[in-house]
Design a protein around this motif. Structure first.
Motif, mmCIF file in Angstrom:
data_model
loop_
_atom_site.group_PDB
_atom_site.id
_atom_site.type_symbol
_atom_site.label_atom_id
_atom_site.label_comp_id
_atom_site.label_asym_id
_atom_site.label_seq_id
_atom_site.Cartn_x
_atom_site.Cartn_y
_atom_site.Cartn_z
ATOM 1 N N ASP A 1 2.465 -17.017 85.633
ATOM 2 C CA ASP A 1 1.618 -16.494 87.041
ATOM 3 C C ASP A 1 0.169 -16.877 86.842
ATOM 4 O O ASP A 1 -0.470 -17.085 87.780
ATOM 5 C CB ASP A 1 1.701 -14.868 87.250
ATOM 6 N N LYS B 1 5.281 -22.753 97.335
ATOM 7 C CA LYS B 1 4.159 -21.770 96.976
ATOM 8 C C LYS B 1 2.821 -22.544 97.098
ATOM 9 O O LYS B 1 1.844 -21.796 97.159
ATOM 10 C CB LYS B 1 4.038 -21.540 95.468
ATOM 11 N N THR C 1 10.506 -24.442 94.499
ATOM 12 C CA THR C 1 9.740 -23.268 94.522
ATOM 13 C C THR C 1 8.183 -23.479 94.425
ATOM 14 O O THR C 1 7.165 -23.050 95.176
ATOM 15 C CB THR C 1 10.205 -22.212 93.453
#
Length: 388
Positions: free
Chosen positions: A53, A80, A76
């Protein structure tokens, strides 16, 4: 999920010796220096979830992904990204077709454009369902390929057809088309002489947040770039080797300016990192630097042609392509940046020198209006209809 992790050797290890051993390819780790620790993986059972993250987290386990898992992670990743651009369609000669899935808009790592910078590119604006100046950009594109010793995988007409069909598949009516010719994938050698086939890529881009241009907001500051300008042999070729351009742009941004202005090896005004430069002097002449040492701008050349009507109207007394000194540039009544990304952008300050009265000039504004109108309703030579 349990797994094993290698811990680094103790600090007492001689790092210089270790580095030499790596070079000589004879590294050996004594058994007592290997510590195996059972850990719990940071990822959950859903392999499509990102492992990290932030930059500060430690990746304990590097997963081995299947093709489908790698694709899901690419998907993904793309979802994002909160960028200002949307990628609507991509053509690749590697898979021989067009995709509208941003997750697979990728090129091979062993493509020589990636690891050697051996590739060229160009772009064309899409306005109201038309490609603007496609043929002029395509001519420059193929000339750049010739100088770069890249033999295209298709002839000009087929490349043109592929580009138009890619825009058609994207359904984009306002945006831009960017395309590349690469020496192609095949290995990580310096030269592509190992029998590679060149590759063609194209992508359609839509700007999700176009800038709102008002008379009050138009007008930028520029600085004289300290980043060395490209040698003329490379400056006239629109290649993917843009590190000097990037550094020049970043230098300007760090100084609170829009872009840097390059000077040539004789000290004359050259160009910006992705646009040409023009001036209106006190005699009301439109002047622009020679194109022999810089990129021949398609938009700049079109502006020169459109400026003829201002000459006929008496708003200009002349149009000249000539060597321009820094003193001439800074003392001009008007200064502008010209390119497909900015069209005609007024410069109101260069270094500490205010240009003219510090506002957008009448000729700059007139040229901006002319190029926009040309893109919207110009002759067929500058507008190619896309069959959606």
């Amino acid at each position: 999920m349990a797994s094993l992790r290698f811990l680094p050797p103790p600090q007492s290890q001689n790092l210089n010796s270790l580095s030499t051993d790596f070079v000589n390819r004879r590294v050996s780790y004594p058994q007592q220096q290997l510590n195996f620790t059972k850990i719990t993986a940071l990822t959950n059972s859903d392999s499509s979830s990102p492992l990290l993250d932030s930059k500060t987290q430690v990746l304990d386990v590097v997963p081995l992904l299947s093709s489908s898992e790698a694709y899901e992670r690419l998907k993904t990743f793309r979802e994002k990204i909160k960028g200002k651009q949307q990628y609507l369609a991509m053509y690749s000669s590697i898979f021989g077709g067009i995709t509208t899935d941003p997750a697979v808009m990728v090129i091979p790592m062993d493509d020589h454009m990636v690891h050697r910078g051996h590739g060229v590119f160009d772009t064309a604006a899409i306005m109201d369902g038309y490609l603007c100046s496609l043929d002029q950009h395509l001519d420059r594109f193929l000339n750049s390929a010739l100088r770069s010793k890249i033999d295209p995988p298709f002839d000009r007409e087929n490349i043109r057809r592929i580009l138009i069909q890619t825009v058609s598949a994207s359904k984009c009516r306002n945006g831009s088309l960017r395309y590349w010719l690469s020496a192609g994938p095949g290995d990580f050698q310096l030269s592509p002489s190992g029998g590679h086939e060149s590759a063609l890529y194209a992508i359609v881009i839509k700007d999700l947040s176009p800038a709102v241009v008002t008379p009050e907001s138009r007008g930028v500051k520029v600085i004289t770039s300290s980043i060395p300008i490209k040698h003329p042999m490379f400056a006239v070729t629109k290649s993917v080797n843009y590190l000097p351009n990037v550094l020049s742009k970043m230098e300007a941004e760090e100084a609170g300016a829009f872009v840097g202005i390059w000077l040539d090896n004789e000290g004359f005004v050259a160009e910006g990192p992705s646009m040409n430069v023009a001036f209106v002097n006190k005699e009301k002449e439109l002047i622009m630097p020679h194109f022999d040492k810089i990129l021949s701008g398609c938009t700049a050349k079109r502006v020169l042609a459109l400026a003829e009507c201002l000459l006929k109207q008496g708003k200009l007394t002349g149009i000249r392509v000539k060597n321009v000194t820094v003193e001439e540039g800074k003392e001009a009544d008007e200064m502008m940046l010209i390119g497909s990304g900015v069209l005609v952008c007024p410069v109101v300050q260069w270094d500490e020198q205010v240009i003219g009265d510090g506002k957008e000039g009448h000729i700059t504004q007139a040229l901006f209006d002319l190029i926009v109108e040309d893109m919207k309703s110009g002759p067929p030579i500058v507008r190619t209809l896309v069959p959606y």
